[in-house]
Design a protein around this motif. Structure first.
Motif, short mmCIF file in Angstrom:
data_model
loop_
_atom_site.label_atom_id
_atom_site.label_comp_id
_atom_site.label_asym_id
_atom_site.label_seq_id
_atom_site.Cartn_x
_atom_site.Cartn_y
_atom_site.Cartn_z
N ILE A 231 44.16 62.33 42.87
CA ILE A 231 43.46 61.22 42.13
C ILE A 231 44.16 61.44 40.71
O ILE A 231 44.54 60.47 40.06
N LEU A 232 44.07 62.79 40.06
CA LEU A 232 44.71 63.09 38.77
C LEU A 232 45.96 62.49 38.42
O LEU A 232 46.48 61.98 37.58
N PHE A 233 46.99 62.70 39.66
CA PHE A 233 48.51 62.61 39.17
C PHE A 233 48.85 61.22 39.82
O PHE A 233 50.12 61.21 39.80
N ILE A 234 48.04 60.48 40.21
CA ILE A 234 48.79 58.93 40.68
C ILE A 234 49.30 58.30 39.55
O ILE A 234 50.32 57.86 39.43
N THR A 235 48.49 58.37 38.25
CA THR A 235 48.98 57.56 36.98
C THR A 235 50.27 58.37 36.67
O THR A 235 51.38 57.30 36.28
N PRO A 236 50.59 59.52 36.17
CA PRO A 236 51.93 60.03 35.84
C PRO A 236 53.03 59.58 36.59
O PRO A 236 54.04 59.29 36.20
N VAL A 237 52.81 59.78 38.12
CA VAL A 237 54.02 59.58 39.11
C VAL A 237 54.38 58.00 38.98
O VAL A 237 55.61 57.65 39.20
N ILE A 238 53.30 57.15 38.84
CA ILE A 238 53.61 55.71 38.80
C ILE A 238 54.35 55.37 37.35
O ILE A 238 55.58 54.77 37.49
N LEU A 239 53.76 56.01 36.40
CA LEU A 239 54.46 55.55 35.18
C LEU A 239 56.01 56.17 35.28
O LEU A 239 56.93 55.37 34.68
N ILE A 240 56.24 57.49 35.69
CA ILE A 240 57.72 57.92 35.59
C ILE A 240 58.52 57.05 36.61
O ILE A 240 59.58 56.95 36.17
N SER A 241 57.91 57.05 37.93
CA SER A 241 58.71 56.15 38.77
C SER A 241 59.11 54.77 38.25
O SER A 241 60.17 54.24 38.89
N CYS A 242 58.46 54.09 37.49
CA CYS A 242 58.69 52.88 36.98
C CYS A 242 59.64 52.77 35.62
O CYS A 242 59.92 51.73 35.24
N LEU A 243 59.91 54.11 35.21
CA LEU A 243 60.98 54.17 34.18
C LEU A 243 62.46 53.71 34.85
O LEU A 243 62.51 54.05 36.03
N PRO A 244 63.35 53.18 34.14
CA PRO A 244 64.76 52.61 34.44
C PRO A 244 65.62 53.94 34.65
O PRO A 244 65.78 54.76 33.74
N PHE A 245 65.99 53.88 35.89
CA PHE A 245 67.15 55.00 36.23
C PHE A 245 68.45 54.48 36.68
O PHE A 245 68.45 53.90 37.67
N CYS A 246 69.29 54.37 35.84
CA CYS A 246 70.69 53.66 35.71
C CYS A 246 72.03 54.54 35.95
O CYS A 246 72.88 54.52 35.75
N PRO B 58 73.15 59.04 34.57
CA PRO B 58 73.51 59.72 35.98
C PRO B 58 72.27 60.35 36.94
O PRO B 58 70.89 60.05 36.31
N ASN B 59 72.28 60.78 37.99
CA ASN B 59 71.29 61.22 38.89
C ASN B 59 71.54 62.66 39.16
O ASN B 59 70.73 62.94 40.27
N ILE B 60 71.88 63.51 38.56
CA ILE B 60 72.07 64.89 38.90
C ILE B 60 70.86 65.71 37.94
O ILE B 60 70.88 65.56 36.82
N ILE B 61 69.79 66.23 38.73
CA ILE B 61 68.71 66.80 38.09
C ILE B 61 69.17 68.59 38.35
O ILE B 61 69.43 69.06 39.30
N MET C 138 64.10 62.72 31.11
CA MET C 138 65.30 63.03 30.70
C MET C 138 66.29 62.49 31.31
O MET C 138 67.28 61.91 30.61
N LEU C 139 66.45 61.87 32.59
CA LEU C 139 67.51 61.18 33.18
C LEU C 139 67.24 59.55 32.80
O LEU C 139 68.09 58.91 33.30
N SER C 140 66.08 59.14 32.59
CA SER C 140 65.69 57.77 32.49
C SER C 140 66.76 57.18 31.43
O SER C 140 67.00 57.83 30.30
N CYS C 141 67.00 55.92 31.51
CA CYS C 141 67.89 55.04 30.71
C CYS C 141 67.07 55.00 29.33
O CYS C 141 67.94 54.63 28.25
N SER C 142 65.84 54.73 29.14
CA SER C 142 65.12 54.52 27.88
C SER C 142 64.17 55.63 27.77
O SER C 142 63.59 55.99 28.71
N GLU C 143 63.93 55.90 26.53
CA GLU C 143 62.74 56.90 26.26
C GLU C 143 61.46 56.24 26.06
O GLU C 143 61.37 55.65 25.09
N ASP C 144 60.54 56.46 26.94
CA ASP C 144 59.28 55.95 26.79
C ASP C 144 58.16 57.02 26.45
O ASP C 144 57.84 57.66 27.04
#
Length: 318
Positions: A157-172, A174-177, A189-195
């Motif tokens: 229940i607790l981690f639904i919010t951060p997962v949804i928020l981070i997954s909705c960030l724009p990733f355009c 690079p894709n290397i972790i 850090m890989l997101s195109c915009s700093e939210d």
């Protein structure tokens, strides 16, 4: 503008998990080492869960919580270690966008559940030692069943919010972790915009959860230790109480110590190598140590485990 934003968000379909870059020979060494560690972790925690299930003398709240905690450890390690082992033998080391966030969600949900279970176990020891006359009435079947359900569900229940928020960030791209798992800090850090809102929500959630649960556990055991010291009982019973508390506190310090260093202040930008080592410690090493800590310091558990291994040997012989 909307079309380009949508395109940018969906342009990354997978991520590359670098893991531990090294020669192919070294990758095989890592694979062998972590395979053995993973097998021992599964075996140790499964043995404790089976001992609690099959030995009637362990059908008390303390051991029932411990059995569930061991099952939780099995779920915890299986969210990341199998993928890490597969990547040691793979040249692509890729993980799909959906699988990456699924790993992120389940790993941190099970991690939160571990924190809640440590609180539940500390509360149980507090009631048993500080309120022994009221313990049977308070820690009845309805109570510990409710705590078991709470312990398993809270993290999800607790981690639904951060997962949804981070997954909705724009990733355009690079894709290397540069990690062996889908960790939220490298993902952000890989997101195109700093939210900043997402970072603030994630950091605040971590701080409240980790510090809150850690302080709850410490306060519970502080009260337990004070109560034990005031006991007019024999030295043997005091030693047993201290031994139980020492086992729990060791697990608490191993888990919370490494996790708090890593996640309470994600903005501190730990060096990549340090991130990997700390994550490796609490995601692989700690689940391996927990069965040893609980079984070696507990006579009832050692007796039950001996019975299980005798049964298994007998079954293999027949």
């Amino acid at each position: 503008m909307n079309a380009s934003g949508t395109e940018a968000t969906t342009s990354v379909s997978h991520f590359i998990l670098l893991g531990f870059p090294s020669s192919p020979e070294m990758q095989l060494v890592y694979f062998g080492l972590f395979s053995v560690t993973f097998t021992l972790t599964l075996t140790g925690n499964a043995a404790i869960a089976c001992a609690v299930r099959w030995d009637r003398r362990l059908h008390t709240p303390m051991y029932i919580f411990l059995g569930n905690f061991s099952l939780l450890e099995i779920c915890y390690v299986t969210t990341t270690v199998p993928k890490m082992l597969a990547n040691f033998l793979s040249s692509s080391k890729s993980i799909s966008f959906v699988n990456c966030f699924a790993q992120f969600y389940f790993f941190f949900s099970f991690g939160c559940d571990e924190g809640f279970y440590l609180c539940i176990m500390a509360f149980d020891r507090y009631l048993a030692i500080c309120r022994p006359l009221h313990y049977p009435r308070i820690m009845n079947k309805q109570m510990y069943t409710g705590l078991i359900i709470l312990g398993w569900s809270s993290g999800f229940i607790l981690f639904i919010t951060p997962v949804i928020l981070i997954s909705c960030l724009p990733f355009c791209g690079p894709n290397i972790i540069d990690h062996f798992m889908c960790d939220p800090v490298p993902l952000m850090m890989l997101s195109c915009s700093e939210d900043t809102i997402t970072q603030l929500v994630y950091s605040t959630l971590n701080i409240i959860f980790m510090i809150g649960t850690f302080l709850f556990v410490l306060c519970s055991y502080a009260l337990v230790i004070l109560s034990v010291l005031r006991m007019p009982s024999a030295a043997a019973s005091k030693r047993k109480a201290f031994s139980t508390c020492a086992s729990h506190l060791t697990v608490v310090l191993l888990f919370f110590g490494s996790v708090m260093v890593m996640y309470v202040s994600p903005g501190s930008r730990h060096p990549v190598k340090k991130q990997k080592i700390i994550t490796l410690f609490y995601s692989v090493i700690t689940p391996l140590c927990n069965p040893l800590i609980y079984s070696l310091r507990n006579k009832e558990m050692k007796t039950a485990l001996r019975k299980i291994f005798r049964i298994e040997r007998g079954a293999h012989k027949t």
